[in-house]
Design an enzyme around this catalytic site. Structure first.
Site, PDB file in Angstrom:
ATOM      1  N   GLY A  79     -26.294 -13.996   8.738  1.00  0.00           N
ATOM      2  CA  GLY A  79     -26.083 -13.221   7.400  1.00  0.00           C
ATOM      3  C   GLY A  79     -24.768 -12.665   7.597  1.00  0.00           C
ATOM      4  O   GLY A  79     -24.171 -12.308   8.498  1.00  0.00           O
ATOM      5  N   GLY A  81     -23.066  -9.047   5.927  1.00  0.00           N
ATOM      6  CA  GLY A  81     -23.296  -7.983   5.119  1.00  0.00           C
ATOM      7  C   GLY A  81     -22.038  -7.268   4.380  1.00  0.00           C
ATOM      8  O   GLY A  81     -21.149  -7.874   4.655  1.00  0.00           O
ATOM      9  N   GLY A  84     -19.377  -6.664   8.444  1.00  0.00           N
ATOM     10  CA  GLY A  84     -19.761  -7.152   9.902  1.00  0.00           C
ATOM     11  C   GLY A  84     -20.741  -8.404   9.550  1.00  0.00           C
ATOM     12  O   GLY A  84     -21.476  -8.452   8.314  1.00  0.00           O
ATOM     13  N   LYS A 101     -26.389  -7.045  14.311  1.00  0.00           N
ATOM     14  CA  LYS A 101     -25.210  -6.975  13.481  1.00  0.00           C
ATOM     15  C   LYS A 101     -24.032  -6.561  14.048  1.00  0.00           C
ATOM     16  O   LYS A 101     -24.163  -5.728  15.229  1.00  0.00           O
ATOM     17  CB  LYS A 101     -25.577  -5.721  12.465  1.00  0.00           C
ATOM     18  CG  LYS A 101     -24.495  -5.372  11.494  1.00  0.00           C
ATOM     19  CD  LYS A 101     -24.968  -4.734  10.526  1.00  0.00           C
ATOM     20  CE  LYS A 101     -23.764  -3.961   9.443  1.00  0.00           C
ATOM     21  NZ  LYS A 101     -23.900  -3.331   8.639  1.00  0.00           N
ATOM     22  N   ASP A 220     -25.945  -0.634  -2.750  1.00  0.00           N
ATOM     23  CA  ASP A 220     -25.934  -2.174  -2.714  1.00  0.00           C
ATOM     24  C   ASP A 220     -26.944  -3.132  -2.933  1.00  0.00           C
ATOM     25  O   ASP A 220     -27.258  -3.787  -2.177  1.00  0.00           O
ATOM     26  CB  ASP A 220     -25.064  -2.594  -1.655  1.00  0.00           C
ATOM     27  CG  ASP A 220     -24.233  -3.767  -1.609  1.00  0.00           C
ATOM     28  OD1 ASP A 220     -24.430  -4.405  -2.870  1.00  0.00           O
ATOM     29  OD2 ASP A 220     -23.946  -4.428  -0.577  1.00  0.00           O
TER      30      ASP A 220
HETATM   31  C1  8R4 Z   1     -28.135  -7.358   7.249  1.00  0.00           C
HETATM   32  C2  8R4 Z   1     -32.262  -6.906   9.998  1.00  0.00           C
HETATM   33  C3  8R4 Z   1     -29.319  -7.880   7.657  1.00  0.00           C
HETATM   34  C4  8R4 Z   1     -29.913  -7.487   8.838  1.00  0.00           C
HETATM   35  C5  8R4 Z   1     -28.121  -9.522   4.137  1.00  0.00           C
HETATM   36  C6  8R4 Z   1     -26.266  -5.518   7.544  1.00  0.00           C
HETATM   37  C7  8R4 Z   1     -27.356  -7.918   6.202  1.00  0.00           C
HETATM   38  C8  8R4 Z   1     -26.961  -9.461   6.432  1.00  0.00           C
HETATM   39  C9  8R4 Z   1     -27.159 -10.306   4.906  1.00  0.00           C
HETATM   40  C10 8R4 Z   1     -28.265  -8.042   4.815  1.00  0.00           C
HETATM   41  C11 8R4 Z   1     -31.176  -7.675   9.123  1.00  0.00           C
HETATM   42  N1  8R4 Z   1     -33.875  -9.945   9.793  1.00  0.00           N
HETATM   43  C12 8R4 Z   1     -27.616  -6.317   7.766  1.00  0.00           C
HETATM   44  C13 8R4 Z   1     -29.357  -6.119   9.158  1.00  0.00           C
HETATM   45  C14 8R4 Z   1     -28.270  -5.526   8.826  1.00  0.00           C
HETATM   46  O1  8R4 Z   1     -26.175  -4.589   7.240  1.00  0.00           O
HETATM   47  O2  8R4 Z   1     -25.228  -6.409   7.071  1.00  0.00           O
HETATM   48  O3  8R4 Z   1     -33.176  -7.636  10.289  1.00  0.00           O
HETATM   49  C15 8R4 Z   1     -33.008  -8.910   9.851  1.00  0.00           C
HETATM   50  C16 8R4 Z   1     -31.803  -9.165   9.180  1.00  0.00           C
HETATM   51  C17 8R4 Z   1     -31.424 -10.319   8.415  1.00  0.00           C
HETATM   52  C18 8R4 Z   1     -32.113 -11.262   8.470  1.00  0.00           C
HETATM   53  C19 8R4 Z   1     -33.476 -11.334   9.051  1.00  0.00           C
HETATM   54  C20 8R4 Z   1     -31.949 -12.601   7.777  1.00  0.00           C
HETATM   55  C21 8R4 Z   1     -32.482 -13.895   8.422  1.00  0.00           C
HETATM   56  C22 8R4 Z   1     -31.987 -14.868   7.706  1.00  0.00           C
HETATM   57  C23 8R4 Z   1     -31.250 -15.100   6.807  1.00  0.00           C
HETATM   58  C24 8R4 Z   1     -30.493 -13.822   6.357  1.00  0.00           C
HETATM   59  C25 8R4 Z   1     -30.823 -12.650   6.869  1.00  0.00           C
END
Ligand code: 8R4
Length: 421
Positions: A79, A81, A84, A101, A220
């Protein structure tokens, strides 16, 4: 008499402070070892959430098929965000996968302009907010400071920070939510069943209620930032543009942050100051609309056209989709263009759509915990800056004594700055 008593005490305190500054071990060696006995792995400080480790020594090995960051093996991208990227990371110590991240300090500095500041997140004039905008890396450390004190079933869990001062990348390891985003932000024409949307929305409501009660606005909220674990529970992610505030019921902001289609009308250019909590409620409204209709309520590829729609276009519901009157009532009240009339989080928790006509009320314990892993004194030891002692209030002498005691216990007289709010 008072002077006779106070003066020697002050001398003793100053002496102790000086002694403590000489004795003060560096941040890393002050803390406890991890179970693996790795010298470089330390918990952030003894009285904060025990689950968060702050590691200041990071070993990167790119010789293997997967880049190795200490005990983590970096796997595929999952993903992106607001700041990052996020990659899957396998932790060989506990055989678990995490979401890692990755933030580049250099990129943050570049994004801010060489001598400039970071892209506008929050003006210095934003009232009640924590921290200053003076250093471009503030944003990262503010995000970590917010995340490290949050502990709630509907908020992502930060478990480890890998921050080597001599390296560019900073790594944040989160508990993995296996099912990923509840839905992507792309219009999918694939609406979610109302009952399913209600289950997710109640989780979102509890997460936001917890954040607001603990003086954090997310800024957000959107479907892509709402993640699902195997247990079906929703957790709020991406605190990259979030804001912490002190000493007030709400934060007054001047600039919108986050994703344009989710911006509240009052946050758009030229509208002046606005309140953070009501702007989060608007974004929750756009999110709920998106879940149940598979489309955004206001949409245009041109930003200024989109802003005009958000500010002036009347809210409409697609004719082809039959939804309950209660759901439409809730959406109308969340997407009220006048923030002073907009429904609040506590009112939403009692709304008939959310509670199924009062048959599915929130439990007392969901009504809603305060930050549970801290005393009212938060010792903030951001790695790059002198520690800041953030004291919500010191109403009684006993609190002052407790503050002194905490400072002694932590040897934390190293350039403290006090913020009383
Ligand atoms: C994010 C924590 C996710 C996670 C959406 C950030 C963003 C990345 C895209 C939100 C995260 N388990 C951020 C932590 C920080 O601040 O950018 O635990 C997770 C996270 C993401 C996923 C799973 C995940 C798995 C599959 C597809 C998309 C996200």
């Amino acid at each position: 008499m008072v002077i006779l008593l106070v003066f020697p005490c002050a001398l003793v305190i100053v002496g102790l402070i000086k002694f403590s500054m000489l004795q003060r071990p560096n941040f890393a060696s002050e803390c406890c070892k991890t179970s693996e006995g790795d010298e470089s792995s330390k918990t952030i400080h003894p009285n904060s959430c025990p689950r968060l480790k702050y590691i200041r020594k990071v070993k990167i090995d790119k010789s293997e098929r997967h880049t190795q960051i200490n005990q983590y093996s970096l796997r595929e991208f999952i993903g992106q965000g607001s700041y990052g990227i996020v990659q899957l990371a396998y932790n060989k110590f506990d055989n678990q996968n995490y979401a890692m991240k990755i933030l580049s300090k250099k990129k943050m500095l570049k994004r801010a302009g060489f001598f400039g500041r970071l892209a506008p997140q929050r003006k210095k004039s934003d009232k009640g907010s924590t921290g200053s905008t003076s250093h471009p890396l503030d944003r990262i450390y503010r995000e970590i400071n917010v995340l490290k004190k949050l502990s709630h079933p509907n908020i992502v869990k930060l478990v480890e920070v890998l921050d080597d001062p001599v390296q560019d990348n900073l790594y944040l390891a989160f508990e993995l939510l296996d099912l990923g985003a509840v839905v992507s932000d792309e219009p999918n024409g694939n609406p979610m069943e109302e009952n399913q949307a209600r289950i997710h929305f109640r989780d979102l409501l509890l997460g936001i209620d917890y954040l607001h009660r603990n003086h954090v606005v997310h800024r957000d909220i959107k479907p892509a930032n709402l993640l699902l674990g195997c247990d079906g529970r929703l957790r709020i992610a991406d605190f990259g543009v979030s804001c912490e505030f002190h000493g007030a019921e709400d934060i007054v902001l001047e600039t919108a942050a986050g994703t344009p289609a989710f911006h509240a009308p009052e946050a758009l250019a030229g509208s002046g100051q606005f309140h953070g909590k009501a702007a989060d409620v608007w974004a929750m409204g756009v999110t709920l609309y998106f879940l149940v209709y598979g489309a955004l309520p206001f949409s245009d590829s041109n930003i200024s056209a989109l802003q005009k729609l958000i500010q002036h276009k009347e809210l409409r519901f697609p004719d082809e989709l039959i939804t309950s009157d209660q759901l439409r009532d809730l959406l109308r009240r969340m997407l009220d263009k006048d923030p002073s009339r907009r429904i609040t989080v506590s009112e939403m928790k009692e709304h008939s759509w959310v509670t199924c006509d009062g048959t599915w009320l929130f439990q007392e314990e969901e009504n809603n915990c305060n930050i549970d892993c801290f005393d009212n004194i938060v010792i903030d030891e951001s790695p790059l800056y002198p520690p800041v002692f953030s004291v919500p209030s010191i109403p009684y002498l006993s609190s002052l004594t407790r503050l002194m005691k905490t400072m002694f216990l932590k040897h934390s007289f190293h350039l403290p700055s006090f913020k009383f709010s």
